[in-house]
Motif scaffolding. Structure first.
Motif, short mmCIF file in Angstrom:
data_model
loop_
_atom_site.label_atom_id
_atom_site.label_comp_id
_atom_site.label_asym_id
_atom_site.label_seq_id
_atom_site.Cartn_x
_atom_site.Cartn_y
_atom_site.Cartn_z
N GLU A 1 7.87 9.25 90.23
CA GLU A 1 7.11 9.69 89.05
C GLU A 1 6.73 11.16 89.16
O GLU A 1 6.81 11.91 88.18
CB GLU A 1 5.86 8.81 88.88
CG GLU A 1 6.19 7.41 88.39
CD GLU A 1 5.00 6.45 88.44
OE1 GLU A 1 3.84 6.90 88.67
OE2 GLU A 1 5.23 5.24 88.25
N GLU A 2 6.32 11.59 90.36
CA GLU A 2 5.97 13.01 90.56
C GLU A 2 7.20 13.91 90.38
O GLU A 2 7.10 15.00 89.82
CB GLU A 2 5.36 13.22 91.93
CG GLU A 2 3.92 12.76 92.05
CD GLU A 2 3.32 13.17 93.38
OE1 GLU A 2 3.03 14.37 93.57
OE2 GLU A 2 3.15 12.28 94.23
N ASN B 1 7.66 14.31 86.75
CA ASN B 1 6.64 15.21 86.20
C ASN B 1 6.97 16.68 86.45
O ASN B 1 6.46 17.56 85.75
CB ASN B 1 5.26 14.89 86.77
CG ASN B 1 4.71 13.57 86.25
OD1 ASN B 1 5.13 13.08 85.20
ND2 ASN B 1 3.80 12.99 86.99
#
Length: 195
Positions: free
Chosen positions: A174-175, A178
């Protein structure tokens, strides 16, 4: 004698540059066959071990003038897995797969820290920056990723705690998403200045 020296230097440099490496991409998943070191083995009574020559590097080569004009260093920060130096040892297939999942986590984590590096380079670079500014950022994030790899590897018991490893891995993915502007081949979007 002089020619022997040149042949040795040429052979050593050829070996260094011919190491087979995998550059990180979101679609590539590590395989057991990617661990090419002679130390790799899956056989009874073998202690679990994982040697991951993974990380990111700042591959920089340009004149001072070109450096002054450059803002986007995404392509210069490369996350690689070096196959011939990678080793995985396990007593059975189940343990080997646990270590393989941990290795994939470490590879993805290295890409995350490569993206953090690219982002900080982009946001911190100004016309008067010199190369030392880049080196300190790269060194900072390389140290951080090594600490994180060590900490998480112990917490997930070297892959045995599959649920916790999956949770940590999902957070990393997820990072990475992002920080999509900071993939190796991406051009960061310019922020609009407030009026």
């Amino acid at each position: 004698m002089k020619y022997i020296f040149y042949i040795i230097v040429w052979a050593m440099s050829s070996l260094a540059f011919s190491q087979e490496a995998i550059e990180w991409t979101k679609d590539y998943k590590l395989q057991l066959t990617d661990f090419k070191s002679p130390a790799t083995k899956i056989e009874k009574n073998t202690r679990p071990a994982l040697a991951m020559p993974v990380g990111f590097d700042f591959q920089f080569g340009m004149s001072s003038l070109a450096f002054m004009a450059k803002k986007n260093f995404n392509a210069d920060v490369v996350c690689l897995f070096k196959k011939e130096a990678a080793s995985l040892s396990a007593s059975d297939e189940v343990s080997a797969m646990e270590l393989l999942h941990l290795a994939q986590y470490q590879f993805d984590l290295s890409e995350l820290y490569a993206r953090k590096t690219r982002k900080e380079l982009y946001e911190s670079k100004n016309a008067f920056s010199n190369i030392d500014f880049c080196k300190s950022i790269v060194e900072k994030y390389n140290n951080e990723v090594l600490v994180k790899i060590s900490k998480v590897s112990n917490e997930v018991e070297w892959g045995k705690n599959k649920e916790l490893l999956a949770q940590f891995h999902q957070e990393v993915l997820e990072e990475i998403e992002n920080l999509s502007d900071f993939c190796k081949n991406c051009k960061p979007t310019k922020k609009k200045k407030a009026r």
